[in-house]
Scaffold this active site. Structure first.
Site, PDB file in Angstrom:
ATOM      1  CB  THR A 174     -62.864  39.083  61.858  1.00  0.00           C
ATOM      2  OG1 THR A 174     -61.697  38.803  62.631  1.00  0.00           O
ATOM      3  CG2 THR A 174     -63.172  40.570  61.951  1.00  0.00           C
ATOM      4  CD  GLU A 373     -55.965  37.859  57.418  1.00  0.00           C
ATOM      5  OE1 GLU A 373     -55.298  38.333  56.487  1.00  0.00           O
ATOM      6  OE2 GLU A 373     -56.995  38.393  57.844  1.00  0.00           O
TER       7      GLU A 373
END
Length: 394
Positions: A174, A373
Site C-alpha cells: 500500500t 496483516e
C-alpha cells in the site's frame, strides 16, 4: 404514533457513545466531518476507476487533520491516545478501507517503524514531513512468494564497504507507487534488518498493481530493488530479526480492529435506511420479521465488536495490550464486519451490488482486510496457541 428516532440515535441502541470521553467524541466527529466533505462524495468514483484523485493533496489534508502517526509522540506527531486513533480508523474506514489503509500504513507501519527503530537522524529526516502529510511512506515486508512466513523472505542486503546493496522484491505494498520513503525489511548476514529507503534511489522501482477487485481506492504496488545502493545510515541501528517488522504489524492490526467496524457501520446504516424505504407487498421491508432479524443480528455483532475494540484500546493506553489480544480483535471484528456487509447486501437485493450504495464496495474491501496483516488462519492459530499452550504453525 411517535416519530421514529434518527438513525444515529437508533444505532446507539446499546449506549456505546457512553464508552468515550467528550474529547474522544470530538476526535471522532472531526474525522467524520472531514470524511463527509473530502472523501465520501468521491470515493465510489475512485473505487470504480481504481485510482485516487490527488493522493498527495488528500494525504496533506489528513496530515493537517492530525491523523498521520497520531498515536506517536514528538516529531510533529499528535501524541493522542490509542482509543483516539481507533476511533479515527473507524471513521476513515466507514468511508473506505483504502483510505484507512493509507493512514494505517503511513502511521502504524512506516512512521512507527522509523519512530520505534530508526536512528535520531532518520526520525528527524522523515517523521515531521510524514506527520504533515507532505511525505508519504510505505512498508515492504510481504513478498511474491512469502506472506505468512516472512522469516523466509528472499530480499537481501549485503555490505559493500560502508554501504549496503539491496536486492529483491516486495508485493502488495500500500502507498508504494506514491511513497517518498519505503521501510524495507531484508535478510542480511546479521539477520533480518530494516532500512529507510528513499524511493528516488537508483535501482528502486514501484510498479503499480492493477486489475484489483478490492481496495481499488488505494495505491497498491510491487517494490523492486535492483542493486539499490544505500548509505550506512539507511539501516535501522539496533533491531534484528522479526521483532522489528512484527512490532509494526501489531500497531497496524490494532487499527484494523476498529477500522473494520466502520465498514460494518456504513453497511448497516445503508441496510436500515434502504429497508425503511423499499416497499414490497404493500409495506417497507423493514417491517418484515426476517429483515428485522437480519438487522438485529448485524447490530448485535457490531456492538460486540465495538465493545471489544474499546476494551483493547483501553488496554493499549494502559500498556497492557498483548499481541495475541490484537489477533483476537482482528480475527473477530473483520470476520463479523464482512458478514455484516454480506447480510446488508441481501437486504438491498440487486441494488446491493451497485456503487450507488456503499455495501458492495465495503464487502469487496473487507475480503482483503480479512487476509492482509495476518490471515484468518494465522490469527486463529495465534489465539489457539494462547489457549492451549501448543504452537500449531508447522
Amino acid at each position: 404514533m411517535s416519530a421514529i428516532p434518527s438513525l444515529q440515535t437508533r444505532l446507539d441502541l446499546a449506549g456505546l457513545d457512553d464508552l468515550f470521553t467528550a474529547d474522544e467524541r470530538i476526535v471522532r466527529d472531526s474525522v467524520r466531518t472531514m470524511c463527509e466533505r473530502r472523501i465520501d462524495p468521491y470515493v465510489a468514483d475512485w473505487f470504480e476507476r481504481g485510482e485516487i484523485d490527488d493522493i498527495r493533496g488528500l494525504t496533506k489534508e489528513l496530515g493537517e487533520l492530525g491523523v498521520l502517526g497520531m498515536h506517536l509522540t514528538g516529531y510533529g506527531c499528535a501524541g493522542m491516545s490509542a482509543v483516539d486513533y481507533g476511533l479515527a480508523c473507524l471513521e476513515l474506514e466507514a468511508s473506505d478501507s483504502g483510505i484507512r489503509s493509507l493512514v494505517s500504513v503511513q502511521g502504524s507501519l512506516a512512521m512507527f517503524g522509523i519512530w520505534r527503530w530508526g536512528s535520531e537522524e532518520q526520525k528527524q529526516r522523515w517523521l515531521p514531513d510524514m506527520a504533515a502529510g507532505t511525505a508519504i511512506g510505505c512498508f515492504g515486508l510481504t513478498e511474491p512468494d512469502h506472506g505468512s512466513d516472512p522469516g523466509s523472505m528472499r530480499t537481501n542486503a549485503r555490505r559493500d564497504g560502508d554501504d549496503w546493496i539491496l536486492n529483491g522484491a516486495k508485493m502488495w505494498i500500500t502507498n508504494g507507487s506514491a511513497a517518498d520513503v519505503a521501510v524495507v525489511w531484508a535478510q542480511t548476514d546479521e539477520g533480518i534488518r530494516g532500512f529507510a529507503v528513499p524511493t528516488d534511489t537508483p535501482g528502486f522501482s514501484a510498479p503499480l498493481i492493477k486489475h484489483k477487485m478490492s481496495l481499488r481506492a488505494s495505491v497498491t504496488s510491487e517494490l523492486v530493488f535492483d542493486n539499490v545502493r544505500l548509505p550506512a545510515d539507511a539501516v535501522f541501528p539496533e533491531v534484528r530479526g522479526l521483532k522489528g517488522p512484527l512490532s509494526c504489524l501489531n500497531e497496524a492490526r490494532y487499527g484494523i480492529v476498529w477500522g473494520a467496524l466502520g465498514a460494518a457501520r456504513s453497511a448497516l446504516e445503508a441496510a436500515i435506511t434502504y429497508a425503511g424505504e423499499r416497499e414490497q407487498f404493500g409495506k417497507p421491508i423493514a417491517g418484515f420479521q426476517l429483515t428485522q432479524a437480519k438487522i438485529a443480528e448485524m447490530y448485535l455483532e457490531y456492538a460486540k465488536g465495538l465493545l471489544l475494540a474499546n476494551h483493547l484500546g483501553r488496554r493499549k493506553d494502559a500498556h497492557t495490550l498483548r499481541p495475541e489480544q490484537v489477533s483476537l480483535g482482528k480475527l473477530n471484528n473483520v470476520r463479523e464486519a464482512l458478514d455484516i456487509c454480506r447480510t446488508a447486501r441481501t437486504i438491498l437485493g440487486a441494488n446491493g451490488i451497485s456503487l450507488e450504495f456503499p455495501v458492495i464496495r465495503h464487502m469487496n474491501n473487507l475480503e482483503s482486510v480479512l487476509t492482509y496483516e495476518g490471515t484468518v488462519e494465522m490469527h486463529t492459530l495465534v489465539v489457539g496457541q494462547s489457549l492451549t499452550g501448543l504452537p500449531a504453525f508447522r
